[in-house]
Design an enzyme around this catalytic site. Structure first.
Site, PDB file in Angstrom:
ATOM      1  N   LYS A   1      72.548 -57.784 -92.021  1.00 12.27           N
ATOM      2  CA  LYS A   1      72.618 -58.696 -92.349  1.00 12.27           C
ATOM      3  C   LYS A   1      71.796 -58.740 -93.907  1.00 12.27           C
ATOM      4  O   LYS A   1      70.772 -57.617 -92.836  1.00 12.27           O
ATOM      5  CB  LYS A   1      72.246 -59.774 -92.376  1.00 12.27           C
ATOM      6  CG  LYS A   1      71.609 -61.219 -92.902  1.00 12.27           C
ATOM      7  CD  LYS A   1      71.558 -62.617 -92.163  1.00 12.27           C
ATOM      8  CE  LYS A   1      70.521 -62.472 -91.271  1.00 12.27           C
ATOM      9  NZ  LYS A   1      69.046 -63.089 -92.491  1.00 12.27           N
TER      10      LYS A   1
ATOM     11  N   ASP B   1      72.821 -62.828 -97.003  1.00 12.01           N
ATOM     12  CA  ASP B   1      72.982 -63.914 -96.646  1.00 12.01           C
ATOM     13  C   ASP B   1      71.757 -64.503 -97.490  1.00 12.01           C
ATOM     14  O   ASP B   1      70.497 -64.621 -97.799  1.00 12.01           O
ATOM     15  CB  ASP B   1      71.867 -64.039 -95.822  1.00 12.01           C
ATOM     16  CG  ASP B   1      71.174 -65.046 -94.798  1.00 12.01           C
ATOM     17  OD1 ASP B   1      71.919 -66.440 -95.339  1.00 12.01           O
ATOM     18  OD2 ASP B   1      70.163 -64.818 -93.944  1.00 12.01           O
TER      19      ASP B   1
ATOM     20  N   LYS C   1      71.706 -67.284 -99.250  1.00 10.37           N
ATOM     21  CA  LYS C   1      71.520 -69.483 -98.528  1.00 10.37           C
ATOM     22  C   LYS C   1      71.500 -70.103-100.614  1.00 10.37           C
ATOM     23  O   LYS C   1      70.289 -70.409-100.713  1.00 10.37           O
ATOM     24  CB  LYS C   1      70.398 -68.995 -98.307  1.00 10.37           C
ATOM     25  CG  LYS C   1      70.800 -69.517 -96.851  1.00 10.37           C
ATOM     26  CD  LYS C   1      69.642 -69.554 -95.739  1.00 10.37           C
ATOM     27  CE  LYS C   1      69.315 -68.688 -94.737  1.00 10.37           C
ATOM     28  NZ  LYS C   1      68.944 -67.695 -94.748  1.00 10.37           N
TER      29      LYS C   1
ATOM     30  N   ASP D   1      71.787 -74.597-105.614  1.00 17.86           N
ATOM     31  CA  ASP D   1      71.812 -74.677-106.928  1.00 17.86           C
ATOM     32  C   ASP D   1      72.458 -75.797-107.350  1.00 17.86           C
ATOM     33  O   ASP D   1      73.302 -76.488-107.128  1.00 17.86           O
ATOM     34  CB  ASP D   1      71.208 -73.424-107.817  1.00 17.86           C
ATOM     35  CG  ASP D   1      70.322 -73.651-109.100  1.00 17.86           C
ATOM     36  OD1 ASP D   1      70.617 -75.141-110.069  1.00 17.86           O
ATOM     37  OD2 ASP D   1      69.230 -72.726-108.903  1.00 17.86           O
TER      38      ASP D   1
ATOM     39  N   THR E   1      68.080 -72.655 -87.881  1.00 21.79           N
ATOM     40  CA  THR E   1      67.429 -72.805 -86.380  1.00 21.79           C
ATOM     41  C   THR E   1      66.138 -72.904 -86.052  1.00 21.79           C
ATOM     42  O   THR E   1      65.586 -72.916 -85.040  1.00 21.79           O
ATOM     43  CB  THR E   1      68.267 -71.702 -86.080  1.00 21.79           C
ATOM     44  OG1 THR E   1      67.715 -70.555 -86.498  1.00 21.79           O
ATOM     45  CG2 THR E   1      69.729 -71.393 -85.361  1.00 21.79           C
TER      46      THR E   1
ATOM     47  N   ARG F   1      65.162 -59.685 -84.249  1.00 21.39           N
ATOM     48  CA  ARG F   1      64.078 -58.695 -84.054  1.00 21.39           C
ATOM     49  C   ARG F   1      63.855 -58.024 -82.605  1.00 21.39           C
ATOM     50  O   ARG F   1      63.723 -57.550 -82.093  1.00 21.39           O
ATOM     51  CB  ARG F   1      62.444 -59.863 -84.559  1.00 21.39           C
ATOM     52  CG  ARG F   1      62.090 -60.316 -85.587  1.00 21.39           C
ATOM     53  CD  ARG F   1      61.350 -61.198 -85.609  1.00 21.39           C
ATOM     54  NE  ARG F   1      61.959 -62.632 -85.155  1.00 21.39           N
ATOM     55  CZ  ARG F   1      61.705 -63.675 -86.217  1.00 21.39           C
ATOM     56  NH1 ARG F   1      59.977 -63.240 -86.486  1.00 21.39           N
ATOM     57  NH2 ARG F   1      61.958 -64.745 -86.190  1.00 21.39           N
TER      58      ARG F   1
END
Length: 238
Positions: free
Chosen positions: A31, A58, A60, A63, A121, A213
């Site tokens: 990603k 990614d 997102k 608009d 999330t 992570r």
């Protein structure tokens, strides 16, 4: 159905990406988020493709419909595998995003899959009500956004594992549910709120997981990746 394990390359530079990826002996599904894409530009996509990696871009997008349409038309030319928008942009915007992807995809190539973010999330029930001023419960809000994405012709959504079962029931088995917020049992949650282990996400029926992570900050990223992969690909008891 393919069930990808997607590794979040949350780095600020190509050099750090190269250092992270060097020990791996196989291409990954990765990603590329805002930090890396805005820092390196489209060249980072070209590099990753040359190395054989599949790519979830990614960004997102959220608009007005025409802006998103033209942006998606441009992003399609990068020949990524997966891209996303915010479902909160509404049906017209999501339909425009899909149209832009179709327009930008070269003849004879499959257009990238496109999914919509329902709620991040990092969003809690309290945050939804007190900061975003949405009184509808979190699960109901996520499910509503998922239904809008399906109505718009999108391929699926980004959601937490907590909502996967309800989305599958409402939108069908073929509707993609990509779940971030994935942590191994003993890993810290950091800024994520709605989290789950890879095994739990699989048990709930998630199409794919995004892990950052827990792999990228590990002392041995390859060993951590294999642990996550094993947990994700576990056999689910009937």
């Amino acid at each position: 159905m393919e069930r990808p394990l997607i590794v979040a390359l949350d780095f600020e530079s190509k050099e750090k990406v190269q250092t992270f990826l060097c020990p791996f002996q196989e291409p990954l599904y990765v990603k590329v988020g805002m930090e890396l894409f805005f820092g390196e530009g489209p060249s980072i996509i070209s590099y990753l493709k040359e190395e054989g990696h599949r790519i979830f871009l990614d960004l997102k997008l959220h608009d007005i419909p025409n802006t998103v349409k033209q942006a998606m038309r441009t992003l399609a030319r990068l020949e990524i595998d997966l891209v996303n928008v915010h479902a909160a942009g509404g049906i017209n915007m999501m339909e425009a995003a899909l149209e832009g992807l179709d327009m930008g995809t070269s003849s004879g190539r499959k257009r990238p899959n496109i999914i919509a973010v329902t709620q991040l999330t990092s969003t809690s029930e309290r945050m939804l009500k007190e900061e975003i001023l949405i009184e509808t419960p979190l699960l109901k809000t996520v499910l509503h956004y998922a239904k809008l994405a399906k109505e718009s012709g999108l391929d699926g959504v980004v959601c937490s594992p907590n909502e996967v079962e309800s989305i599958r029931e409402a939108c069908g088995e073929s509707f993609m549910t990509i779940t971030p917020g994935i942590r191994m049992q003993d890993d810290p949650h950091h800024d994520q709120v709605r989290v789950a282990t890879p095994r739990l996400a699989r048990e709930k029926g998630a199409t794919g997981i995004v892990v950052g992570r827990s792999i990228t900050k590990a002392d041995d990223p390859v060993e951590a990746y294999m642990r996550v992969k094993k947990d994700w690909e576990c056999e689910i008891n009937a």
